[in-house]
Write a protein that holds these residues in place. Structure first.
Motif, mmCIF file in Angstrom:
data_model
loop_
_atom_site.group_PDB
_atom_site.id
_atom_site.type_symbol
_atom_site.label_atom_id
_atom_site.label_comp_id
_atom_site.label_asym_id
_atom_site.label_seq_id
_atom_site.Cartn_x
_atom_site.Cartn_y
_atom_site.Cartn_z
ATOM 1 N N MET A 43 0.836 -1.197 0.000
ATOM 2 C CA MET A 43 0.000 0.000 0.000
ATOM 3 C C MET A 43 0.868 1.243 0.000
ATOM 4 S SD MET A 43 -3.140 -0.894 2.485
ATOM 5 C CE MET A 43 -2.188 -0.814 3.941
ATOM 6 N N THR A 44 0.319 2.259 -0.565
ATOM 7 C CA THR A 44 1.009 3.542 -0.509
ATOM 8 C C THR A 44 0.301 4.414 0.513
ATOM 9 O OG1 THR A 44 -0.367 4.307 -2.301
ATOM 10 C CG2 THR A 44 1.810 3.485 -2.889
ATOM 11 N N ALA A 45 1.055 5.316 1.066
ATOM 12 C CA ALA A 45 0.456 6.203 2.058
ATOM 13 C C ALA A 45 -0.500 7.160 1.372
ATOM 14 C CB ALA A 45 1.554 6.986 2.761
ATOM 15 N N PRO A 46 -1.571 7.520 2.032
ATOM 16 C CA PRO A 46 -2.463 8.514 1.449
ATOM 17 C C PRO A 46 -1.713 9.816 1.198
ATOM 18 C CG PRO A 46 -3.444 7.509 3.381
ATOM 19 C CD PRO A 46 -2.041 7.041 3.318
ATOM 20 N N ASP A 47 -2.218 10.541 0.252
ATOM 21 C CA ASP A 47 -1.602 11.787 -0.178
ATOM 22 C C ASP A 47 -1.405 12.760 0.988
ATOM 23 O OD1 ASP A 47 -0.672 13.680 -1.831
ATOM 24 O OD2 ASP A 47 -2.621 14.344 -2.552
ATOM 25 N N GLY A 48 -2.272 12.654 1.948
ATOM 26 C CA GLY A 48 -2.212 13.556 3.090
ATOM 27 C C GLY A 48 -3.551 13.544 3.783
ATOM 28 N N MET A 49 -3.635 14.266 4.859
ATOM 29 C CA MET A 49 -4.898 14.311 5.581
ATOM 30 C C MET A 49 -5.265 15.758 5.892
ATOM 31 S SD MET A 49 -4.788 11.032 8.056
ATOM 32 C CE MET A 49 -3.087 11.149 8.486
ATOM 33 N N VAL A 50 -6.525 15.957 6.095
ATOM 34 C CA VAL A 50 -7.008 17.300 6.424
ATOM 35 C C VAL A 50 -7.927 17.197 7.633
ATOM 36 C CG1 VAL A 50 -6.911 18.090 4.021
ATOM 37 C CG2 VAL A 50 -9.034 17.132 4.917
ATOM 38 N N ILE A 51 -8.108 18.313 8.267
ATOM 39 C CA ILE A 51 -9.127 18.391 9.324
ATOM 40 C C ILE A 51 -10.339 19.075 8.716
ATOM 41 C CG2 ILE A 51 -9.684 19.240 11.625
ATOM 42 C CD1 ILE A 51 -6.699 19.302 12.191
ATOM 43 N N LEU A 52 -11.458 18.400 8.812
ATOM 44 C CA LEU A 52 -12.701 18.942 8.253
ATOM 45 C C LEU A 52 -13.541 19.502 9.399
ATOM 46 C CD1 LEU A 52 -14.877 19.195 5.946
ATOM 47 C CD2 LEU A 52 -15.572 16.875 6.551
ATOM 48 N N VAL A 69 -15.505 18.004 14.200
ATOM 49 C CA VAL A 69 -14.089 18.034 13.791
ATOM 50 C C VAL A 69 -13.730 16.620 13.339
ATOM 51 C CG1 VAL A 69 -11.738 18.562 14.502
ATOM 52 C CG2 VAL A 69 -13.651 19.791 15.535
ATOM 53 N N SER A 70 -13.436 16.449 12.059
ATOM 54 C CA SER A 70 -13.161 15.116 11.517
ATOM 55 C C SER A 70 -11.779 15.111 10.872
ATOM 56 C CB SER A 70 -14.175 14.738 10.427
ATOM 57 O OG SER A 70 -15.481 15.133 10.762
ATOM 58 N N VAL A 71 -11.083 14.011 11.006
ATOM 59 C CA VAL A 71 -9.816 13.836 10.286
ATOM 60 C C VAL A 71 -10.117 12.992 9.056
ATOM 61 C CG1 VAL A 71 -7.461 12.955 10.383
ATOM 62 C CG2 VAL A 71 -8.476 14.004 12.395
ATOM 63 N N LEU A 72 -9.790 13.537 7.898
ATOM 64 C CA LEU A 72 -10.227 12.958 6.634
ATOM 65 C C LEU A 72 -9.045 12.835 5.684
ATOM 66 C CD1 LEU A 72 -12.856 12.349 4.909
ATOM 67 C CD2 LEU A 72 -12.850 14.747 4.320
ATOM 68 N N ARG A 73 -9.012 11.723 4.942
ATOM 69 C CA ARG A 73 -7.965 11.591 3.925
ATOM 70 C C ARG A 73 -8.201 12.583 2.801
ATOM 71 N NH1 ARG A 73 -7.899 5.303 2.829
ATOM 72 N NH2 ARG A 73 -7.743 6.056 0.695
ATOM 73 N N ARG A 74 -7.101 13.113 2.297
ATOM 74 C CA ARG A 74 -7.242 14.140 1.264
ATOM 75 C C ARG A 74 -7.929 13.600 0.009
ATOM 76 N NH1 ARG A 74 -4.637 18.935 1.022
ATOM 77 N NH2 ARG A 74 -3.052 18.317 2.501
ATOM 78 N N ASP A 75 -7.720 12.311 -0.293
ATOM 79 C CA ASP A 75 -8.344 11.772 -1.513
ATOM 80 C C ASP A 75 -9.851 11.568 -1.364
ATOM 81 O OD1 ASP A 75 -8.189 9.655 0.202
ATOM 82 O OD2 ASP A 75 -7.129 8.293 -1.138
ATOM 83 N N ARG A 76 -10.381 11.752 -0.161
ATOM 84 C CA ARG A 76 -11.827 11.648 0.018
ATOM 85 C C ARG A 76 -12.483 13.012 0.227
ATOM 86 N NH1 ARG A 76 -13.431 6.363 0.914
ATOM 87 N NH2 ARG A 76 -15.357 7.193 0.062
ATOM 88 N N VAL A 77 -11.681 14.067 0.205
ATOM 89 C CA VAL A 77 -12.215 15.393 0.534
ATOM 90 C C VAL A 77 -13.292 15.837 -0.447
ATOM 91 C CG1 VAL A 77 -11.634 17.857 0.581
ATOM 92 C CG2 VAL A 77 -10.230 16.238 1.818
ATOM 93 N N ASN A 78 -13.002 15.707 -1.744
ATOM 94 C CA ASN A 78 -13.966 16.207 -2.732
ATOM 95 C C ASN A 78 -15.308 15.495 -2.632
ATOM 96 O OD1 ASN A 78 -12.213 18.089 -3.621
ATOM 97 N ND2 ASN A 78 -11.650 17.043 -5.514
ATOM 98 N N GLU A 79 -15.242 14.161 -2.454
ATOM 99 C CA GLU A 79 -16.500 13.406 -2.307
ATOM 100 C C GLU A 79 -17.258 13.851 -1.057
ATOM 101 O OE1 GLU A 79 -15.949 8.978 -2.592
ATOM 102 O OE2 GLU A 79 -13.886 9.634 -2.845
ATOM 103 N N ALA A 80 -16.528 13.988 0.038
ATOM 104 C CA ALA A 80 -17.189 14.359 1.299
ATOM 105 C C ALA A 80 -17.822 15.743 1.196
ATOM 106 C CB ALA A 80 -16.178 14.311 2.441
#
Lengths: 134, 124
Positions: free
Chosen positions: A18-27, A79-90
């Protein structure tokens, strides 16, 4: 006052390299307090394993609230911690729900998460388990 | 990465001063904010060193603003509720990457004070 949602999102089933996710964001999602649990549940479908709901108060005055069709200023801040690759969908989901859920109007924004420490915590936050994370 | 036009201002003040925070921010173009309650923890040694008593009950005000308004608002907050005022406030900003849920009516005004049509969403 604040509560931590339990882990319910499905763990990623990919067991290969697996590769690490691109990054994470706080939503940050700010909605009427009564809708806090609903939006927290919706966000868990986007591989969000950790989120906290805080009680808050809106600052808009009554006139401004009525202009916006809102009636109370009791808010929930999720306050949610979300993977950056799921941000647009969320965010797309939230945008729809803000429009379609009764009294569900709110705002949401993301702030970059720059660092964390601990492999387990990182895997927990990014919902990646097993394999080798690069 | 940080190419959206919004920032979030976090201002932590003593309980009861969130109204002053919002009054100062509104004068510079902010529209609304969200107030959370918290408890401050200061180093007792630092308190005596700097000669300030820290009131533990705090209010945290989060204000989403356009980047162009950020500096003016921070200066206004510093003057109205800075550390040397009874509000004993600190303020900082964080970059915002994506925003949804803003509408024209609650949108953040542009520099000329008029809400912009494209303030509805700045999702990347």
């Amino acid at each position: 006052m604040a509560k931590i949602a339990k882990k319910t999102a499905p763990v990623s089933k990919n067991k290969g390299v697996m590769t690490a996710p691109d990054g994470m964001v706080i939503l940050f999602t700010i909605v009427n307090r009564k809708k806090g649990d609903l939006f927290a549940d919706l966000l868990q479908g986007f591989e969000v394993n950790f989120q906290t709901i805080l009680s808050a108060q809106g600052t808009a005055d009554r006139e401004a609230l009525s202009l916006l069709g809102l009636h109370d200023s009791e808010k929930a801040v999720i306050v949610s911690v979300l993977r950056r690759d799921r941000v647009n969908e969320a965010l797309a989901m939230l945008e729809i729900k803000f429009r379609t859920v009764k009294d569900g109007k709110g705002i949401a924004y993301t702030v970059p998460l720059s660092s964390t420490i601990g492999v387990l915590l990182y895997q927990f936050l990014s919902n990646k388990k097993g394999g080798s994370l690069g | 990465m940080n190419n959206t036009k919004f920032e979030v201002i976090i201002c932590i003040v003593n309980t009861g001063f969130s109204e002053e925070v919002m009054n100062a921010a509104r004068k510079c173009g902010a529209r609304g904010g969200t107030v959370l309650r918290g408890r401050g923890t200061a180093n007792p040694e630092a308190e005596s060193l700097f000669g300030i008593a820290i009131q533990p009950e705090k209010e945290i005000v989060m204000i989403l603003v356009k980047k162009s308004l950020k500096n003016d608002i921070l200066h206004a907050l510093y003057k109205a509720v800075g550390l040397d005022t009874p509000g004993q406030g600190i303020a900082f900003t964080m970059p915002v990457e994506s925003v949804v849920g803003l509408t024209v009516t609650d949108g953040i005004p542009t520099e000329d004070g008029k809400p912009k049509e494209d303030a509805k969403s700045t999702k990347k």
